[in-house]
Scaffold this active site. Structure first.
Site, short mmCIF file in Angstrom:
data_model
loop_
_atom_site.label_atom_id
_atom_site.label_comp_id
_atom_site.label_asym_id
_atom_site.label_seq_id
_atom_site.Cartn_x
_atom_site.Cartn_y
_atom_site.Cartn_z
N HIS A 487 0.84 -1.20 0.00
CA HIS A 487 0.00 0.00 0.00
C HIS A 487 0.87 1.26 0.00
O HIS A 487 1.05 1.92 1.03
CB HIS A 487 -0.94 -0.01 1.20
N HIS A 491 1.59 1.45 -5.84
CA HIS A 491 0.27 0.80 -5.98
C HIS A 491 -0.78 1.83 -6.42
O HIS A 491 -1.61 1.53 -7.29
CB HIS A 491 -0.13 0.18 -4.64
N HIS A 527 -6.93 6.61 -3.17
CA HIS A 527 -7.80 5.62 -2.53
C HIS A 527 -7.14 4.89 -1.36
O HIS A 527 -7.84 4.29 -0.53
CB HIS A 527 -8.29 4.60 -3.57
N ASP A 528 -5.80 4.92 -1.24
CA ASP A 528 -5.11 4.30 -0.10
C ASP A 528 -4.20 5.30 0.61
O ASP A 528 -3.19 4.92 1.21
CB ASP A 528 -4.29 3.09 -0.56
N ASP A 639 -8.31 -1.71 -8.50
CA ASP A 639 -7.67 -1.94 -7.21
C ASP A 639 -7.10 -3.35 -7.09
O ASP A 639 -6.10 -3.56 -6.41
CB ASP A 639 -8.69 -1.67 -6.10
#
Length: 793
Positions: A487, A491, A527-528, A639
């Site tokens: 993460h 990524h 998103h992370d 994802d």
């Protein structure tokens, strides 16, 4: 032996009370400030009240202290006929008795020990998590370290803390009195189970464990094994005791499994002290030697480092002297005053013997003079000449610009955006399915994100200043944690590039508007954001600040969404400033839904909803709900897209995600939290994780993708081939030909599986992938709508 025991029993029955300890060595919860401690404190009020009753009897007990000590000396003399010290010394001990009558001593011992255990508010450490924004989440949880004694002083029994475990009440009292005479600090417990609780969770740390062999539930050998297997407590020495007929066997077993020594009951006083001192003095001496060696090594390292620094400083001074000399000559040439320049030009004109022949040259020089004299910043050209000089190093140029240039602003101190320039071929490569993100550094990847925005004309349509877009990308990059294996920013870029391929090469953009694409690209990048490397389950079990902030609901996803808009609220990163109010509201709603959709706990809900719509109704581009469903589907596919990547990329991503899984299960074990089964390295393998993920999660999702976007149908064959490869690894592991840890050192992951699988038709796969990658959508055309959106088809 029977006579001895009768005398001991007679002595114990003659003493109705024993001296109360001056202080308890059992763990206390007085210093705990956590919510957990407060609740436990309320539940244990009765235990505290019982402790106060014991304190009321303290004065009466102390009156009998000297008599008890004299009687205890007689007991010891029965065993070894040696004299004892006549000085009465009070030491810190933890007793396991309420000092009631001899008939009830055994039950009371157990009750008090249980109360002591219950009264301890043990809190497994979960370091960090003290900030609502998760700023300390990278402080990963670790067990409390064993107490290191002060080895700078000489060995002394008064510094030693001994934990005694024996289920025989009489033996415990005898050992307690013996050890007190030698000034040891003693804690008594009635069985191995409570002893382990004191060692593993108590606030007190022990230098030695003295344990009986035969005890209920947890034997002395079991306790020794637990201590030796624990990464923190394995340095605690253990001496075992027994009074059975097979002592020689126990003694051998003690040494075999790592015990320091073995004692046979009844234990002679001097032998007991000699055994304890022999074990601890050797440890004390060894640690003093290690400390001394470490100090010498540090001093030697400091000396070498200082010598290197001196050598480096001398070199820097030499270089600086050369640079100053060079700069002096440059400044003389460049920083001339305007008057000097004007004077020189006029002198050259006066030297001309015949002006008529040089009329054009004279006009040119006079024009130059007028321009210099009429300039509002007549020194500026000379300054710029100095700045452009190749002999001036970048650091000096930066200093001159920041200190002496009137155009300097606060932004000059902020890191600049990477200026990597890519040709048209590279910009086309990022639309392809075989794009290898691991071939690029983070500085190389950031400009490609700008290209994605520009390819859809988003800066022009939504009035996004390129500088702010660059600043936004750099801030997002900075908030991803570099030490995460999976993460991280790589990524995040990989997911964004995958979705970009869906939009371009797979023609998904035809279903969306420009505002949808704007929201989708932002969501993929963020998103992370600030992911700690531990999933939602861990956050909830550890009760981190984030789990409390978001009430255990999509904890990390809510955190990512919050940080995204916190960045966008910054004026230097606000790429939404060109949106009107309606556009902003719709984009914010869409981004929040997109990031929350990446929570895997809601995976099957999103997947089933999309499949149902796909099977029963066509998607309507004019319906906001339909477009949002497509957006959620695209980011979810992006994802987890690594399972559909070419084998070498799928292999690398699978290793990275399993590394994070195994790290989490390791800390769950240490902290005493429930261990997530599919992350437990002792129960699964990397290949098993990858295969199960394909079977139960990814494959159904990409089957819907193949039905929705015809250009993506070849991905099903890629996924199938990857699944076969992982199956081959599992079979090789069963045969003992491949170890799970060996996978991370393989340069070519296809070598092993070739023996188990037919050769991969690489040419066929390459043709299918390249044919899909070559097709891209035409540039988006602007069309007006009620809310000023533009179509992306």
């Amino acid at each position: 032996m029977n006579n001895k025991q009768e005398e001991i029993d007679q002595f114990l029955s003659s003493t109705s009370t024993s001296p109360s300890p001056s202080s308890s060595s059992s763990p206390s919860n007085n210093d705990s400030t956590s919510l957990k401690s407060m609740i436990s404190g309320i539940e244990n009020l009765n235990v505290h009240s019982k402790g106060n009753d014991n304190k009321n009897n303290n004065n009466n007990n102390n009156n009998n202290n000297s008599n008890n000590n004299e009687k205890q000396k007689d007991i010891v003399s029965l065993e070894n006929n040696s004299s004892s010290n006549n000085t009465t010394t009070t030491t810190t001990t933890t007793t396991t008795s309420n000092h009631n009558s001899n008939n009830n001593s055994n039950n009371n011992n157990n009750n008090i020990n249980n109360n002591n255990i219950n009264n301890n508010n043990y809190e497994p450490l979960v370091n960090g998590h003290n900030n609502g924004f998760g700023d300390k989440l990278n402080d990963q949880p670790s067990p409390s370290s064993h107490r290191v004694s002060d080895f700078s002083d000489e060995y002394s029994p008064s510094k030693v803390r001994i934990l005694v475990a024996d289920d025989d009440d009489v033996q415990r009292k005898i050992l307690n009195n013996l050890l007190k005479k030698f000034h040891y600090n003693v804690t008594l417990v009635p069985n191995g189970e409570i002893a382990w609780e004191y060692i593993n969770k108590g606030q007190q740390k022990y230098d030695l464990v003295l344990t009986d062999v035969m005890m209920p539930h947890i034997t002395g050998f079991d306790l020794l094994q637990r201590i030796n297997d624990h990464p923190v407590h394995r340095h605690i020495p253990v001496i075992l005791m027994s009074g059975t007929a097979v002592d020689y066997k126990y003694a051998n077993d003690t040494i075999k499994i790592g015990g320091q020594d073995f004692l046979t009951k009844p234990i002679a006083k001097e032998l007991l002290k000699k055994k304890i001192d022999t074990v601890l003095q050797s440890i004390w001496q060894r640690r003093k030697e290690e400390e001394y060696k470490a100090t010498l090594a540090q001093e030697r390292e400091k000396g070498n480092k200082l010598a290197k620094e001196m050598e480096l400083k001398e070199h820097e001074i030499e270089e600086l002297t050369k640079k100053v000399s060079k700069m002096s000559s440059i400044s003389k040439e460049a920083m001339e005053s305007p008057l000097v320049s004007v004077t020189r030009n006029i002198e050259e004109l006066l030297k001309q013997s015949s002006w008529s022949h040089y009329e054009s040259e004279i006009k040119e020089k006079l024009s130059s003079i007028l321009k210099e004299l009429g300039s509002s910043n007549i020194y500026r050209p000379s300054f710029e000449k100095l700045i452009k000089n190749d002999s001036v190093d970048p650091v000096t140029k930066s200093f001159l610009v920041s200190e002496f240039s009137s155009t300097t602003s606060r932004r000059n101190s902020i890191p600049t955006f990477p200026q990597t320039t890519y040709n048209r071929d590279t910009k086309e490569v990022i639309k392809g399915w075989e794009f290898d993100v691991f071939k690029y550094s983070e500085d190389d990847l950031m400009p490609l994100l700008v290209d994605m925005f520009e390819n859809f004309q988003l800066p022009e349509i939504f009035k996004i200043p390129i500088e702010k877009l660059q600043r936004f990308i750099m801030t997002v990059n900075a908030l991803y944690r570099k030490n995460n294996r999976y993460h991280n920013f790589t990524h995040a870029f990989d997911v964004t590039q995958t979705v970009y391929t869906f939009l371009t090469s797979f023609n998904a953009a035809q279903y969306l508007t420009h505002l949808d694409i704007f929201a989708l690209l932002i969501s993929c990048m963020c998103h992370d954001l600030n992911h700690p490397g531990f999933n939602n389950t861990f956050q909830v079990n550890a009760q981190t600040e984030l789990s409390l902030e978001y009430n255990d609901i999509s904890v990390l996803e809510n955190h990512h969404a919050m940080l995204t808009f916190k960045i966008l609220r910054n004026s230097e990163c606000n790429i939404l400033e060109g949106l009107n109010e309606d556009q902003y509201k719709e984009l914010r709603r869409s981004v929040v839904q997109l990031i929350l959709a990446t929570d895997m706990q809601n995976h099957f809900e999103h997947t089933n909803k999309f499949q149902h719509h796909l099977n029963n109704l066509p998607f309507d581009r004019n319906k906001k709900e339909d477009r949002q469903m497509i957006l959620n589907f695209l980011i979810k596919c992006g994802d987890i897209s690594n399972i559909a990547r070419p084998w070498h990329l799928n292999f690398e991503w699978s290793l990275r995600v399993s590394d994070e899984f195994f790290q989490q299960s390791h800390y769950e074990t240490i902290c005493g939290y429930p261990v997530t089964p599919f992350m437990d390295k002792t129960k699964t393998t990397r290949a098993r994780i990858a295969a199960d993920f394909i079977d139960f999660v990814a494959s159904p999702l990409f089957q819907s993708m193949a039905k929705f976007l015809k250009e993506s149908q070849f991905l099903l064959k890629v996924i199938s081939k990857n699944r076969e490869n992982w199956q081959a690894y599992m079979e090789l592991q069963k045969e003992g030909k491949c170890n799970d840890d060996d996978l991370q050192f393989m340069e070519d992951p296809t070598i092993l599986v070739k023996s188990k699988l037919p050769k991969i038709d690489e040419e066929e796969n390459r043709d299918k992938v390249s044919s899909s990658s070559s097709s891209s959508t035409a540039p988006l055309t602007s069309t007006s709508s009620s809310n000023n959106e533009t179509s992306s088809s």
